[in-house]
Write a protein that holds these residues in place. Structure first.
Motif, PDB file in Angstrom:
ATOM      1  N   LEU B 171       0.837  -1.203   0.000  1.00 18.28           N
ATOM      2  CA  LEU B 171       0.000   0.000   0.000  1.00 18.28           C
ATOM      3  C   LEU B 171       0.875   1.257   0.000  1.00 18.28           C
ATOM      4  CD1 LEU B 171      -2.923  -0.943   2.410  1.00 18.28           C
ATOM      5  CD2 LEU B 171      -3.104  -0.369  -0.010  1.00 18.28           C
ATOM      6  N   ALA B 172       1.999   1.213   0.726  1.00 15.63           N
ATOM      7  CA  ALA B 172       2.906   2.367   0.754  1.00 15.63           C
ATOM      8  C   ALA B 172       3.446   2.637  -0.649  1.00 15.63           C
ATOM      9  CB  ALA B 172       4.055   2.125   1.725  1.00 15.63           C
ATOM     10  N   ASP B 173       3.805   1.576  -1.362  1.00 11.66           N
ATOM     11  CA  ASP B 173       4.303   1.714  -2.737  1.00 11.66           C
ATOM     12  C   ASP B 173       3.257   2.425  -3.600  1.00 11.66           C
ATOM     13  OD1 ASP B 173       5.822   1.034  -5.202  1.00 11.66           O
ATOM     14  OD2 ASP B 173       4.156  -0.358  -5.527  1.00 11.66           O
ATOM     15  N   TRP B 174       2.002   2.000  -3.461  1.00 14.76           N
ATOM     16  CA  TRP B 174       0.907   2.621  -4.214  1.00 14.76           C
ATOM     17  C   TRP B 174       0.688   4.066  -3.764  1.00 14.76           C
ATOM     18  CZ3 TRP B 174      -3.563   3.867  -1.274  1.00 14.76           C
ATOM     19  CH2 TRP B 174      -4.587   4.495  -2.016  1.00 14.76           C
ATOM     20  N   TRP B 175       0.642   4.282  -2.458  1.00 16.59           N
ATOM     21  CA  TRP B 175       0.293   5.589  -1.911  1.00 16.59           C
ATOM     22  C   TRP B 175       1.342   6.646  -2.262  1.00 16.59           C
ATOM     23  CZ3 TRP B 175       1.641   9.139   2.043  1.00 16.59           C
ATOM     24  CH2 TRP B 175       0.606  10.022   2.409  1.00 16.59           C
ATOM     25  N   PHE B 176       2.622   6.278  -2.133  1.00 17.31           N
ATOM     26  CA  PHE B 176       3.674   7.243  -2.471  1.00 17.31           C
ATOM     27  C   PHE B 176       3.680   7.527  -3.980  1.00 17.31           C
ATOM     28  CE2 PHE B 176       5.658   5.658   1.587  1.00 17.31           C
ATOM     29  CZ  PHE B 176       5.446   6.848   2.286  1.00 17.31           C
ATOM     30  N   THR B 177       3.294   6.542  -4.781  1.00 17.23           N
ATOM     31  CA  THR B 177       3.161   6.772  -6.219  1.00 17.23           C
ATOM     32  C   THR B 177       2.062   7.802  -6.472  1.00 17.23           C
ATOM     33  OG1 THR B 177       3.836   4.487  -6.624  1.00 17.23           O
ATOM     34  CG2 THR B 177       2.774   5.630  -8.452  1.00 17.23           C
ATOM     35  N   GLN B 179       1.051  10.053  -4.442  1.00 16.66           N
ATOM     36  CA  GLN B 179       1.485  11.368  -3.954  1.00 16.66           C
ATOM     37  C   GLN B 179       2.563  11.981  -4.844  1.00 16.66           C
ATOM     38  OE1 GLN B 179      -0.275  12.407  -1.150  1.00 16.66           O
ATOM     39  NE2 GLN B 179      -1.242  10.436  -1.525  1.00 16.66           N
ATOM     40  N   GLY B 180       3.035  11.193  -5.783  1.00 16.92           N
ATOM     41  CA  GLY B 180       4.073  11.692  -6.691  1.00 16.92           C
ATOM     42  C   GLY B 180       5.467  11.733  -6.095  1.00 16.92           C
ATOM     43  N   ILE B 181       5.678  10.992  -4.980  1.00 21.10           N
ATOM     44  CA  ILE B 181       7.020  11.006  -4.361  1.00 21.10           C
ATOM     45  C   ILE B 181       7.632   9.609  -4.244  1.00 21.10           C
ATOM     46  CG2 ILE B 181       6.652  13.167  -3.080  1.00 21.10           C
ATOM     47  CD1 ILE B 181       6.257  11.347  -0.537  1.00 21.10           C
ATOM     48  N   ARG B 182       7.120   8.646  -5.026  1.00 16.92           N
ATOM     49  CA  ARG B 182       7.651   7.285  -4.903  1.00 16.92           C
ATOM     50  C   ARG B 182       9.160   7.249  -5.149  1.00 16.92           C
ATOM     51  NH1 ARG B 182       9.721   3.397  -3.705  1.00 16.92           N
ATOM     52  NH2 ARG B 182       9.146   1.206  -3.966  1.00 16.92           N
ATOM     53  N   ASP B 183       9.630   8.114  -6.073  1.00 17.86           N
ATOM     54  CA  ASP B 183      11.068   8.125  -6.382  1.00 17.86           C
ATOM     55  C   ASP B 183      11.900   8.701  -5.229  1.00 17.86           C
ATOM     56  OD1 ASP B 183       9.909  10.612  -6.778  1.00 17.86           O
ATOM     57  OD2 ASP B 183      11.325  11.210  -8.334  1.00 17.86           O
ATOM     58  N   LYS B 184      11.260   9.319  -4.266  1.00 19.28           N
ATOM     59  CA  LYS B 184      11.991   9.881  -3.128  1.00 19.28           C
ATOM     60  C   LYS B 184      11.911   8.956  -1.896  1.00 19.28           C
ATOM     61  CE  LYS B 184      11.481  14.709  -4.448  1.00 19.28           C
ATOM     62  NZ  LYS B 184      10.618  14.495  -5.643  1.00 19.28           N
ATOM     63  N   VAL B 185      11.205   7.851  -2.054  1.00 20.56           N
ATOM     64  CA  VAL B 185      11.026   6.940  -0.912  1.00 20.56           C
ATOM     65  C   VAL B 185      11.714   5.608  -1.205  1.00 20.56           C
ATOM     66  CG1 VAL B 185       9.366   5.734   0.541  1.00 20.56           C
ATOM     67  CG2 VAL B 185       8.820   8.003  -0.325  1.00 20.56           C
ATOM     68  N   LYS B 213       7.990  -4.514  -7.062  1.00 18.96           N
ATOM     69  CA  LYS B 213       7.592  -3.195  -6.568  1.00 18.96           C
ATOM     70  C   LYS B 213       8.777  -2.400  -6.025  1.00 18.96           C
ATOM     71  CE  LYS B 213       2.999  -4.931  -5.380  1.00 18.96           C
ATOM     72  NZ  LYS B 213       2.109  -4.139  -6.226  1.00 18.96           N
ATOM     73  N   ASN B 214       9.974  -2.930  -6.257  1.00 18.52           N
ATOM     74  CA  ASN B 214      11.185  -2.240  -5.817  1.00 18.52           C
ATOM     75  C   ASN B 214      11.213  -2.016  -4.300  1.00 18.52           C
ATOM     76  OD1 ASN B 214      13.679  -1.134  -6.160  1.00 18.52           O
ATOM     77  ND2 ASN B 214      12.921   0.875  -6.826  1.00 18.52           N
ATOM     78  N   ILE B 215      10.864  -3.073  -3.564  1.00 17.99           N
ATOM     79  CA  ILE B 215      10.943  -3.047  -2.101  1.00 17.99           C
ATOM     80  C   ILE B 215      12.075  -3.996  -1.704  1.00 17.99           C
ATOM     81  CG2 ILE B 215       9.724  -3.563   0.051  1.00 17.99           C
ATOM     82  CD1 ILE B 215       7.069  -3.116  -1.635  1.00 17.99           C
ATOM     83  N   HIS B 216      13.037  -3.479  -0.937  1.00 24.99           N
ATOM     84  CA  HIS B 216      14.203  -4.302  -0.598  1.00 24.99           C
ATOM     85  C   HIS B 216      13.886  -5.233   0.563  1.00 24.99           C
ATOM     86  CE1 HIS B 216      16.023  -1.365  -3.129  1.00 24.99           C
ATOM     87  NE2 HIS B 216      15.659  -0.406  -2.295  1.00 24.99           N
ATOM     88  N   GLY B 340      -5.440  -1.121  -6.145  1.00 22.13           N
ATOM     89  CA  GLY B 340      -6.774  -1.703  -6.291  1.00 22.13           C
ATOM     90  C   GLY B 340      -6.785  -3.201  -6.534  1.00 22.13           C
ATOM     91  N   LYS B 341      -5.710  -3.858  -6.177  1.00 23.23           N
ATOM     92  CA  LYS B 341      -5.677  -5.320  -6.344  1.00 23.23           C
ATOM     93  C   LYS B 341      -5.324  -6.013  -5.042  1.00 23.23           C
ATOM     94  CE  LYS B 341      -4.638  -5.396 -11.235  1.00 23.23           C
ATOM     95  NZ  LYS B 341      -3.635  -5.718 -12.257  1.00 23.23           N
TER      96      LYS B 341
END
Lengths: 105, 409
Positions: B171-177, B179-185, B213-216, B340-341
């Motif tokens: 959800l964080a991956d989706w939410w930051f996307t 908000q337009g700041i996924r590249d900063k997180v 999802k680019n989560i380490h 949404g999935k």
């Protein structure tokens, strides 16, 4: 299932190198398994952990967790990591001749 | 009058109060439920609060609304269970005797078990989302966060709902996307387990999801302490992970009541027969939900399946008959995957989560271990099912015992 000679005895090990038959265990076997885990000599501190684990397993039928070793066995977790570096629960269980600890759900 | 006392009015205790009041002859039985909190929380909803999808009011309702009128509800802390005397002592020294006791006191967070966790960073840049208050605090923080290193850390197993930390990250991956700041997180999952989940097949699939999802993933990390000054977590064997925002899933323990009463293990969970749900120490004490030491997931779905089994077993035990029903460890969890999935997993003590269709074999509408919109819909719809059907002990179209039909090995 691989069978190997350890300390002059034919011993069956599972895929992860844990004893299949707990009665194959002896102090000599433990010493050999410890060396394989990178522990050159089992000290008094190691034996305290191993003996608690074996006694607890006999009583409860489950391999004790790190928390249980700390709270019931009286082994501080930091010390446990010093004695059995990198994954003490698994390492100590293997040396004690017990099954691989079950991951929780 | 005979007496059945239920301790705890969460998911498990509330379902049991409803079921037992339907099945026992209330001319002969008095049912009493004791809890110290008047509010019932829909705990699966906490996950959505940090992202502003749910607010506090979506997850909280008065307990009394879900307890049948025929059941006496005592709002009090319990001081002690005295199983050898068949009684419980309340805070005001009142003593309540019982013929049968159901312990449903759940599990809760104990962040103070980890050195430094509740230090200067607590609620500043260290948060949890397993309580309503914690989830709301995190929501306020995230609203104004500009980005940085977000680390989700599971302190030790077992935890309530073992998929929730993953869902939080998805959800964080989706939410930051959004908000337009996924590249900063920078998102990381730091866990004591060897992979994303406890069961191999699901773990493999979920590892791939993290990767996609680019989560380490930082596996086999057993946290020893938190260094709040330098914003890093340190493992017992000296590994370090830095964070700007730490979302912790602290140690879960059973109620301190269990410890005071000398009935628990080292985590205050009660040794319980994994099939009958009878306490190992006392014949007339039964345990359900998170309060048990069973090797099953600590989750509402598990409590719900256990309730069917426990009802049958308790009724038979009261009649002096042998207990026939056997709990198989059945768990069923929707996994919110963002955008949404969602996924769905269904498993028990012996069978790990497998792909397939659920609950109707070959048809669905839900897909097991596969990401679909329908699964997400199921998860969102479940809140209604929970409040309106599940707590009241109504029949749902899912059997307590896991079914292999529709699953592929």
């Amino acid at each position: 299932m691989p069978t190997r000679e350890i300390a002059g005895k034919q011993v069956s090990l599972d895929d992860d190198g844990f004893l299949v038959d707990a009665t194959d265990w002896s102090k000599e076997v433990a010493q050999v398994l410890a060396q394989e885990e990178g522990i050159a000599d089992l000290t008094e501190g190691h034996w305290k952990v191993i003996e608690f684990m074996r006694a607890d397993f006999a009583e409860k039928g489950a391999v004790p967790t790190i928390r249980r070793l700390n709270k019931v066995g009286g082994v501080p977790t930091k010390e446990l990591y010093e004695l059995f570096p990198n994954g003490p629960a698994k390492k100590a269980a293997r040396i004690a001749g017990l099954a691989k600890p079950q991951g929780c759900v | 009058m005979k007496k059945l006392v239920i301790l705890g009015g969460g998911t498990a205790g509330t379902i049991m109060a409803n079921k037992m009041s339907q099945h026992l002859n209330l001319d002969q039985w008095q049912i009493t439920l004791i809890d110290n909190d008047p509010v019932h929380y829909y705990q699966p909803g906490y996950l959505f609060i940090p992202f502003g999808i749910y607010g506090r009011n979506d997850v909280a309702k008065p307990k009394r609304d879900f307890i049948p009128p025929s059941v006496e509800f005592i709002l009090s802390k319990v001081e002690m269970i005295e199983p050898d005397q068949n009684r419980v002592k309340l805070e005001d020294n009142r003593v309540i005797g019982y013929d049968y006791l159901i312990v449903a006191t759940g599990s809760h967070l104990t962040p103070e078990e980890t050195e430094g966790l509740t230090g200067p960073g607590w609620n500043k840049n260290i948060f949890e989302f397993y309580t309503g208050e914690g989830a709301c605090r995190l929501q306020k923080f995230l609203k104004h966060w500009a980005g940085g290193k977000l680390v989700v850390n599971v302190v030790e197993m077992p935890i309530k709902c073992p998929v929730a930390p993953l869902e939080f990250l998805f959800l964080a991956d989706w939410w930051f996307t959004e908000q337009g700041i996924r590249d900063k997180v920078d998102l990381s999952f730091v866990t004591p387990l060897p992979g994303a989940f406890t069961k191999p097949k699901a773990s493999q699939i979920l590892d791939n999801f993290l990767d996609k999802k680019n989560i380490h993933l930082v596996p086999e990390f057993n946290i020893g302490s938190v260094d709040s000054e330098n914003n890093k977590i340190v493992s017992y064997d000296g590994k370090q992970v830095e964070y700007d925002l730490l979302v912790t899933v602290p140690t879960n323990m059973g109620s301190s009541l269990i410890e005071r009463s000398g009935m628990g293990d080292e985590l205050n969970f009660i040794p319980t027969d994994k099939h009958t749900l009878q306490s190992k120490a006392h014949e007339n004490v039964f345990v359900i939900g998170d309060a048990t030491d069973l090797p099953s997931s600590k989750a509402g779905s598990v409590a719900h399946f256990q309730a069917d089994i426990l009802t049958e077993n308790l009724l038979r035990h009261i009649e002096g008959l042998p207990m026939l029903e056997r709990f198989d460890g059945h768990a069923n969890c929707f996994i919110e995957s963002g955008f949404g999935k969602g996924l769905l997993i269904d498993f028990n003590y012996d069978v790990e989560p497998l792909p397939g269709k659920f609950p109707l074999p070959g048809i669905g509408p839900f897909s097991l271990l596969e990401e679909t919109q329908m699964n997400h819909f199921g998860k969102m719809m479940f809140r209604w099912v929970y409040w309106n059907l599940l707590l009241k002990g109504a029949e749902l179209p899912i059997e307590a015992e896991m079914n292999m039909a529709g699953k592929r090995r």
